[in-house]
Design an enzyme around this catalytic site. Structure first.
Site, PDB file in Angstrom:
ATOM      1  N   CYS A   1       0.840  -1.201   0.000  1.00 20.77           N
ATOM      2  CA  CYS A   1       0.000   0.000   0.000  1.00 20.77           C
ATOM      3  C   CYS A   1       0.868   1.241   0.000  1.00 20.77           C
ATOM      4  O   CYS A   1       2.100   1.173   0.040  1.00 20.77           O
ATOM      5  CB  CYS A   1      -0.935   0.004   1.210  1.00 20.77           C
ATOM      6  SG  CYS A   1      -0.057   0.099   2.785  1.00 20.77           S
TER       7      CYS A   1
ATOM      8  N   CYS B   1       3.424   1.589   2.737  1.00 21.48           N
ATOM      9  CA  CYS B   1       4.664   0.851   2.494  1.00 21.48           C
ATOM     10  C   CYS B   1       5.611   1.689   1.632  1.00 21.48           C
ATOM     11  O   CYS B   1       6.812   1.775   1.919  1.00 21.48           O
ATOM     12  CB  CYS B   1       4.376  -0.455   1.755  1.00 21.48           C
ATOM     13  SG  CYS B   1       3.299  -1.594   2.645  1.00 21.48           S
TER      14      CYS B   1
ATOM     15  N   ASP C   1       7.589  26.646 -33.446  1.00 20.77           N
ATOM     16  CA  ASP C   1       8.599  27.055 -34.412  1.00 20.77           C
ATOM     17  C   ASP C   1       7.984  26.804 -35.792  1.00 20.77           C
ATOM     18  O   ASP C   1       7.087  25.966 -35.922  1.00 20.77           O
ATOM     19  CB  ASP C   1       9.866  26.230 -34.213  1.00 20.77           C
ATOM     20  CG  ASP C   1      10.867  26.474 -35.317  1.00 20.77           C
ATOM     21  OD1 ASP C   1      11.196  27.640 -35.574  1.00 20.77           O
ATOM     22  OD2 ASP C   1      11.305  25.486 -35.942  1.00 20.77           O
TER      23      ASP C   1
ATOM     24  N   ASP D   1      12.046  21.836 -33.329  1.00 26.05           N
ATOM     25  CA  ASP D   1      12.829  20.682 -33.776  1.00 26.05           C
ATOM     26  C   ASP D   1      14.296  21.001 -33.996  1.00 26.05           C
ATOM     27  O   ASP D   1      15.063  20.125 -34.394  1.00 26.05           O
ATOM     28  CB  ASP D   1      12.239  20.104 -35.069  1.00 26.05           C
ATOM     29  CG  ASP D   1      12.507  20.993 -36.278  1.00 26.05           C
ATOM     30  OD1 ASP D   1      12.659  22.216 -36.079  1.00 26.05           O
ATOM     31  OD2 ASP D   1      12.562  20.469 -37.401  1.00 26.05           O
TER      32      ASP D   1
ATOM     33  N   ASP E   1      15.880  26.047 -31.124  1.00 17.76           N
ATOM     34  CA  ASP E   1      14.635  25.997 -30.351  1.00 17.76           C
ATOM     35  C   ASP E   1      14.878  25.561 -28.908  1.00 17.76           C
ATOM     36  O   ASP E   1      13.984  25.672 -28.069  1.00 17.76           O
ATOM     37  CB  ASP E   1      13.637  25.008 -30.997  1.00 17.76           C
ATOM     38  CG  ASP E   1      13.204  25.454 -32.384  1.00 17.76           C
ATOM     39  OD1 ASP E   1      13.028  26.666 -32.575  1.00 17.76           O
ATOM     40  OD2 ASP E   1      13.053  24.588 -33.259  1.00 17.76           O
TER      41      ASP E   1
END
Length: 735
Positions: A24, A27, A424, A626, A630
């Site tokens: 649980c 724990c 971009d 990409d 950027d």
């Protein structure tokens, strides 16, 4: 249980251990606390659903970490370079034990059910004891072992609640049996047996359901072939994939999985990359094309040169990314952790108060004890602990299936609240493959005219991977031009490039670069403006402050871009475009797509500044890019999103990576995030409701311990099952 361990190959300061015996959220909290007390440990994060803990800090001694986990009452495995075979389990399997428990419990439960219709079929006390005792102390032994370890660690967990509750019911039955020697004595052996059987059944169903949340990882791991056919010195040999080397020539026959990343050097075929990128259609591969390990070759024979093997392949990076995301802890989990830290002690206290209250109220201590047992058994810290990680595992798994890699749980949670998406332009909204549409020299009487201009531009740009540079190189090659050697080449971020060609100091770049160096563009300004208004990108070539000519580039829009923008608007998300391009070209693209806001001629730091300003105004911003330029903006955004077709720098900076260059995947990522976050909220709501309603009902005597045990088991299973509904998600909806 027998466990294995993994050590993060990326970072020596991170160790992942598999921990056995956790049941649980309490724990999980205890394991984290024990590990954080180890010198050098900076952080420890348990994922209850995967039963793993990620430890970060200085270079750590695995033995010391394992010892800390064991002192807390749990088992852990040492990191191993080579996986050892798993030994067969000793004794009966869990389903077999549950079946035996059910067989022993049903005869105890049946008389109670028959009594509801007026049939007295109560078993003798000794028969009830004979049936209940194996269930209590054999089938239920795991609860006692775990509870004892929790007590030694001066803590509590779900197993302690079950052990206390069922032992109380069993002990009360023994007292009633020996204290009231007649057939009518009311015994509660069936209550303890039913609770243990139902909780064991619930945990087994929960474990089975949790395994389904890791299907994405197992499916990705299964893509790794075990052997590769290598051609060396003209001889083809099958070798284990572990013996493959970078530079090897690998033969990939039709229908085979590609064993490494590489480049096709001979042959042509179509390759199915759907399990890696989410791309549904096979991709054509010819000489020079990149192939990805784990993809399936189609109809043709391919010969490819290995460029990445083992842990460096795209597939390995994807597996690590999904594992890291599933191992992380979402910010909302902090609330659960705070509740879990006091949950078990609070429940034990409520049970004691219940017992004392009922005893003082009516003097019937057996009824008081039964109500206290119901309180102990209905409490469910398991559901609280599983609510968040199971949803995150299911969400990141389905995202990976569609080519969306989510870096961590925090990225998944942040993504659902995005209000602005900044894009971009080049390579993100456009195809990123511009072509040279025009090159005009200022003086057509100059030797060579436009041809000489193209030759100089190609010389300046040679070696650059920028899309415009490749377009110039392609045009020069088509014109039969061999670029002259260039020296002193220097990239000017967001502006262009400078180089020395044949002793001539040349500048090639945008209008801002020309203004910086006092270059007068008047001679070609009208032509340049007309090109920009048509959506083209214009670069200028100058020498010593004198304009030599203009180059114009056209870049087609990705066909998916318009649909992506429309879906974002439908989801109530504002769109912004950040471009290093000229205003005319940027505005032309934005108008075609319906983008709300445009910023042109942006340097990398300028893009980051715009992102920071949007965040300062209260927006939650996602940045999609990409390229290397950027990276600052991706880092500045609340959540960075990199196109998988882009650079490694962009992908490492981003919180989300789209494995193919389709901007619609961003909308799908936001949709998955929103649905995952919705499942987390639903799970937490039901987990709290089970306890907030169930515990008072039990305390007021309105809940039989057997019903409480069933409810407890059902709560955990329902939370995991609800999270698994995310697996039914399909791409293409509106976020």
């Amino acid at each position: 249980m027998t466990t294995t361990a993994m050590q993060n190959t990326q970072d020596a300061a991170e160790t992942t251990l598999e921990v056995g015996g956790m049941t649980c959220a309490s724990c999980a909290g205890r394991v984290e606390k024990a590990l954080r007390a180890v010198p050098g440990v900076q952080g420890a994060t348990v994922n209850l659903a995967t039963e793993k803990v990620l430890i970060t800090g200085a270079p750590l001694d695995p033995a010391q970490l394992i010892a800390a986990v064991e002192r807390a009452g749990y088992s852990a495995s040492a990191p191993a370079e080579v996986a050892t075979p798993v030994a067969p389990p000793r004794g009966l399997s869990e389903p077999a034990e549950i079946a035996i428990a059910a067989a022993l419990t049903i005869p105890l439960l049946a008389p109670m059910l028959l009594a509801l219709v007026g049939i007295d079929a109560m078993l003798p006390a000794w028969v009830q004891w004979l049936l209940a005792t194996p269930v209590q102390f054999w089938i239920g032994a795991r609860f006692y072992r775990s509870a004892w370890k929790a007590l030694l660690a001066r803590s509590g967990n779900m197993d302690l609640l079950v052990a206390l509750g069922t032992s109380a019911a069993y002990g009360l039955s023994l007292y009633q049996w020996f204290g009231q020697q007649h057939h009518g004595a009311h015994l509660y052996f069936e209550a303890s047996a039913v609770v243990i059987t139902l909780v064991r059944l619930g945990k087994w169903l929960e474990t089975r359901a949790k395994r389904q949340t890791t299907e994405a990882i197992r499916a990705l791991q299964s893509l790794r072939p075990e052997t590769a056919r290598v051609r060396r010195n003209g001889v083809e040999t099958d070798i284990p994939i572990t013996k493959l080397k970078v530079g090897d020539e690998v033969v990939i026959r039709p229908g085979e999985r590609i064993p490494m990343d590489g480049e096709v050097i001979d042959g042509a075929s179509h390759v199915d990359e759907s399990m890696l990128t989410g791309e549904s259609l096979p991709v054509s591969k010819t000489v020079g094309a990149r192939v990805i390990g784990g993809a399936v070759n189609g109809e043709g024979l391919l010969l490819a040169r290995a460029s990445a093997i083992g842990a460096e392949t795209v597939l390995a990076h994807i597996i690590r990314a999904v594992e890291d995301a599933q191992a992380g802890k979402a910010p909302i989990q902090r609330l659960v952790d705070k509740v879990s830290a006091v949950f078990v002690p609070a429940i034990v206290l409520i049970a004691v108060v219940t017992f004392v209250g009922w005893w003082l109220a009516n003097g019937d201590w057996s009824a008081a004890l039964l109500n206290a047992v119901a309180v102990l058994v209905i409490a469910c810290p398991c559901a609280l602990g599983l609510a968040t990680p199971t949803a995150i595992m299911a969400g990141t798994g389905v995202a990976a299936r569609y080519g969306i890699l989510i870096k961590d749980a925090e990225a998944l949670e942040l993504l659902h609240g995005v209000t602005v998406v900044a894009f971009d332009k080049t390579g993100t909204l456009t195809a990123g493959k511009p072509r040279l549409t025009a090159h005009v020299a200022v003086s057509m009487e100059a030797p060579g005219g436009a041809h000489a201009l193209l030759a100089l531009a190609a010389a300046v740009q040679q070696g650059s991977e920028h899309p415009l540079a490749r377009a110039v190189g392609d045009a020069a090659g088509a014109a039969g031009i061999t670029p002259a050697p260039a020296g002193g080449t220097r990239a000017l971020a967001g502006l262009g490039v400078s180089a020395t060609v044949g002793g001539r100091e040349l500048l090639l770049g945008n209008a801002a670069l020309m203004r910086q160096h006092g270059v007068d563009l008047a001679a070609l300004a009208a032509q340049g403006q007309a090109r920009e208004q048509a959506g083209e990108t214009v670069s200028w070539l100058a020498e010593g402050g004198r304009l030599l000519g203009m180059l114009a580039f056209g870049d087609a829009l990705k066909p998916e871009s318009r649909q992506a923008i429309e879906r974002l608007h439908a989801a109530g998300i504002r769109t912004v475009m950040l471009s290093g391009d000229n205003p005319g070209s940027a505005r032309h693209i934005a108008d075609q797509l319906g983008i709300d806001e445009v910023h042109a001629q942006m340097l990398p730091e300028g893009k980051a500044a715009i992102i920071a300003a949007l965040r300062a105004s209260g927006e939650r911003v996602a940045m999609v890019g990409d390229g290397i330029n950027d990276a600052p903006a991706l880092a500045a955004a609340d959540i960075g999103v990199a196109m998988g077709s882009g650079t490694d720098v962009a992908m490492h900076t981003a919180g989300v990576t789209l494995m193919r260059g389709d901007p619609r995947l961003l909308v799908d990522a936001i949709d998955i995030s929103r649905r995952t976050y919705g499942k987390i909220r639903q799970n937490l709501f039901w987990a709290f409701v089970f306890n907030v309603i169930g515990v008072p009902l039990a305390a007021f005597g309105l809940l039989n311990p057997m019903i409480a045990g069933a409810a407890m088991a059902f709560s955990s299973v329902s939370v995991v099952s609800n999270a698994l509904l995310l697996k039914r998600w399909v791409a293409g909806g509106t976020a």
